[in-house]
Structures are given as structure tokens and as C-alpha cells.
Design a protein around this motif. Structure first.
Motif, PDB file in Angstrom:
ATOM      1  N   LYS A 280      43.566   6.802  11.201  1.00  0.00           N
ATOM      2  CA  LYS A 280      43.120   5.410  11.195  1.00  0.00           C
ATOM      3  C   LYS A 280      42.223   5.161  12.396  1.00  0.00           C
ATOM      4  CE  LYS A 280      46.902   3.454   8.585  1.00  0.00           C
ATOM      5  NZ  LYS A 280      46.265   2.846   7.460  1.00  0.00           N
ATOM      6  N   PHE A 281      41.150   4.391  12.138  1.00  0.00           N
ATOM      7  CA  PHE A 281      40.171   4.082  13.172  1.00  0.00           C
ATOM      8  C   PHE A 281      39.828   2.604  13.134  1.00  0.00           C
ATOM      9  CE2 PHE A 281      39.479   8.385  11.654  1.00  0.00           C
ATOM     10  CZ  PHE A 281      39.373   9.127  12.821  1.00  0.00           C
ATOM     11  N   LYS A 282      39.637   2.016  14.302  1.00  0.00           N
ATOM     12  CA  LYS A 282      39.131   0.653  14.424  1.00  0.00           C
ATOM     13  C   LYS A 282      37.610   0.753  14.449  1.00  0.00           C
ATOM     14  CE  LYS A 282      39.299  -3.224  17.612  1.00  0.00           C
ATOM     15  NZ  LYS A 282      39.817  -3.688  18.905  1.00  0.00           N
ATOM     16  N   THR A 283      36.915  -0.067  13.638  1.00  0.00           N
ATOM     17  CA  THR A 283      35.458   0.028  13.538  1.00  0.00           C
ATOM     18  C   THR A 283      34.818  -1.358  13.575  1.00  0.00           C
ATOM     19  OG1 THR A 283      35.255  -0.208  11.139  1.00  0.00           O
ATOM     20  CG2 THR A 283      35.783   1.997  11.959  1.00  0.00           C
ATOM     21  N   ASN A 284      33.502  -1.384  13.488  1.00  0.00           N
ATOM     22  CA  ASN A 284      32.769  -2.638  13.288  1.00  0.00           C
ATOM     23  C   ASN A 284      32.037  -2.606  11.942  1.00  0.00           C
ATOM     24  OD1 ASN A 284      30.791  -0.779  14.156  1.00  0.00           O
ATOM     25  ND2 ASN A 284      29.581  -2.356  15.137  1.00  0.00           N
ATOM     26  N   ILE A 285      32.580  -1.857  10.985  1.00  0.00           N
ATOM     27  CA  ILE A 285      32.066  -1.807   9.608  1.00  0.00           C
ATOM     28  C   ILE A 285      32.635  -3.037   8.912  1.00  0.00           C
ATOM     29  CG2 ILE A 285      32.053  -0.509   7.455  1.00  0.00           C
ATOM     30  CD1 ILE A 285      32.595   2.031   9.215  1.00  0.00           C
ATOM     31  N   ASN A 286      31.811  -4.088   8.748  1.00  0.00           N
ATOM     32  CA  ASN A 286      32.408  -5.362   8.342  1.00  0.00           C
ATOM     33  C   ASN A 286      31.909  -5.981   7.049  1.00  0.00           C
ATOM     34  OD1 ASN A 286      29.942  -6.332   9.103  1.00  0.00           O
ATOM     35  ND2 ASN A 286      30.668  -7.264  10.996  1.00  0.00           N
TER      36      ASN A 286
ATOM     37  N   GLY B 155      36.199   9.467  -1.945  1.00  0.00           N
ATOM     38  CA  GLY B 155      37.548   9.081  -2.332  1.00  0.00           C
ATOM     39  C   GLY B 155      38.608   9.367  -1.283  1.00  0.00           C
ATOM     40  N   ASN B 156      38.208   9.908  -0.138  1.00  0.00           N
ATOM     41  CA  ASN B 156      39.162  10.228   0.927  1.00  0.00           C
ATOM     42  C   ASN B 156      39.103   9.256   2.094  1.00  0.00           C
ATOM     43  OD1 ASN B 156      40.359  12.549  -0.233  1.00  0.00           O
ATOM     44  ND2 ASN B 156      38.524  13.709   0.265  1.00  0.00           N
ATOM     45  N   TRP B 157      38.431   8.139   1.907  1.00  0.00           N
ATOM     46  CA  TRP B 157      38.336   7.158   2.987  1.00  0.00           C
ATOM     47  C   TRP B 157      38.228   5.756   2.402  1.00  0.00           C
ATOM     48  CZ3 TRP B 157      33.969   4.113   3.255  1.00  0.00           C
ATOM     49  CH2 TRP B 157      32.873   4.539   2.517  1.00  0.00           C
ATOM     50  N   LEU B 158      38.593   4.758   3.226  1.00  0.00           N
ATOM     51  CA  LEU B 158      38.556   3.359   2.819  1.00  0.00           C
ATOM     52  C   LEU B 158      38.456   2.493   4.066  1.00  0.00           C
ATOM     53  CD1 LEU B 158      39.002   1.168   0.570  1.00  0.00           C
ATOM     54  CD2 LEU B 158      41.423   1.326   1.135  1.00  0.00           C
ATOM     55  N   VAL B 159      37.598   1.482   4.022  1.00  0.00           N
ATOM     56  CA  VAL B 159      37.492   0.522   5.120  1.00  0.00           C
ATOM     57  C   VAL B 159      38.097  -0.790   4.655  1.00  0.00           C
ATOM     58  CG1 VAL B 159      35.958  -0.731   6.679  1.00  0.00           C
ATOM     59  CG2 VAL B 159      35.354   1.577   5.960  1.00  0.00           C
ATOM     60  N   ASP B 160      39.046  -1.307   5.432  1.00  0.00           N
ATOM     61  CA  ASP B 160      39.651  -2.606   5.131  1.00  0.00           C
ATOM     62  C   ASP B 160      38.899  -3.664   5.924  1.00  0.00           C
ATOM     63  OD1 ASP B 160      41.158  -4.843   4.644  1.00  0.00           O
ATOM     64  OD2 ASP B 160      43.075  -3.943   5.204  1.00  0.00           O
ATOM     65  N   THR B 161      37.939  -4.321   5.270  1.00  0.00           N
ATOM     66  CA  THR B 161      37.127  -5.333   5.956  1.00  0.00           C
ATOM     67  C   THR B 161      37.829  -6.683   6.018  1.00  0.00           C
ATOM     68  OG1 THR B 161      35.973  -5.863   3.900  1.00  0.00           O
ATOM     69  CG2 THR B 161      34.936  -4.220   5.342  1.00  0.00           C
ATOM     70  N   SER B 162      39.024  -6.802   5.449  1.00  0.00           N
ATOM     71  CA  SER B 162      39.741  -8.082   5.448  1.00  0.00           C
ATOM     72  C   SER B 162      40.548  -8.301   6.719  1.00  0.00           C
ATOM     73  CB  SER B 162      40.667  -8.175   4.226  1.00  0.00           C
ATOM     74  OG  SER B 162      41.721  -7.236   4.325  1.00  0.00           O
ATOM     75  N   VAL B 163      40.672  -7.284   7.570  1.00  0.00           N
ATOM     76  CA  VAL B 163      41.405  -7.427   8.831  1.00  0.00           C
ATOM     77  C   VAL B 163      40.412  -7.435   9.987  1.00  0.00           C
ATOM     78  CG1 VAL B 163      43.525  -6.362   7.944  1.00  0.00           C
ATOM     79  CG2 VAL B 163      41.803  -4.926   9.027  1.00  0.00           C
ATOM     80  N   PRO B 164      40.737  -8.132  11.064  1.00  0.00           N
ATOM     81  CA  PRO B 164      39.795  -8.229  12.196  1.00  0.00           C
ATOM     82  C   PRO B 164      39.393  -6.879  12.797  1.00  0.00           C
ATOM     83  CG  PRO B 164      41.598  -9.786  12.463  1.00  0.00           C
ATOM     84  CD  PRO B 164      41.939  -8.917  11.277  1.00  0.00           C
ATOM     85  N   GLU B 165      40.278  -5.896  12.722  1.00  0.00           N
ATOM     86  CA  GLU B 165      40.002  -4.581  13.324  1.00  0.00           C
ATOM     87  C   GLU B 165      39.120  -3.701  12.446  1.00  0.00           C
ATOM     88  OE1 GLU B 165      43.117  -5.805  12.807  1.00  0.00           O
ATOM     89  OE2 GLU B 165      43.559  -6.449  14.839  1.00  0.00           O
TER      90      GLU B 165
END
Length: 68
Positions: A5-11, A30-40
Motif C-alpha cells: 500500500k502506498f499513499k499518493t497524489n493520484i486523485n 489488474g494487480n493494482w487499484l487507486v482508492d481516490t475516495s480517501v484523502p490519502e
């Protein structure tokens, strides 16, 4: 396979589109996902790749990233 898990600025969808080729090449589609709904803006990756490789690839397309 390990889950990282990584904290990013992919928003947003545009950011995801920009980083998609780099992440697909590094860890596979299919091996990655960015959760843009959380502040991190958490990037979750399932990979055998060392986290430094992932960090370098995401930074190479202009985003900030740090391991959580």
C-alpha cells in the motif's frame, strides 16, 4: 504475491489514466487499484515486484508516492 500500500497524489480519472501504462508495465494489469475516495489516495498493489520499482515508476510519470 505480496500486497503493498502506498499513499499518493493520484486523485482523479485523468491521473489514473496517466499512471496506468507505467503500473501495468511494472506489476501487470489488474494487480493494482487507486482508492481516490480517501484523502490519502491509497494505491494498493499485488505484486512480487520490490516496492522501490513501483515508487520509481509512479514518480517517473509525475506523481508523489510513499509506502504506507
Amino acid at each position: 504475491m505480496e500486497t503493498l500500500k502506498f499513499k499518493t497524489n493520484i486523485n482523479c480519472g485523468g491521473c489514473i489514466a496517466k499512471v496506468t501504462p507505467a503500473l501495468n508495465e511494472t506489476v501487470g494489469e489488474g494487480n493494482w487499484l487507486v482508492d481516490t475516495s480517501v484523502p490519502e489516495k491509497i494505491l494498493t498493489v499485488k505484486a512480487e515486484t520490490i516496492s522501490n520499482s513501483i515508487i520509481k515508476r509512479v514518480e517517473s510519470v509525475g506523481f508523489r508516492i510513499e509506502k504506507v
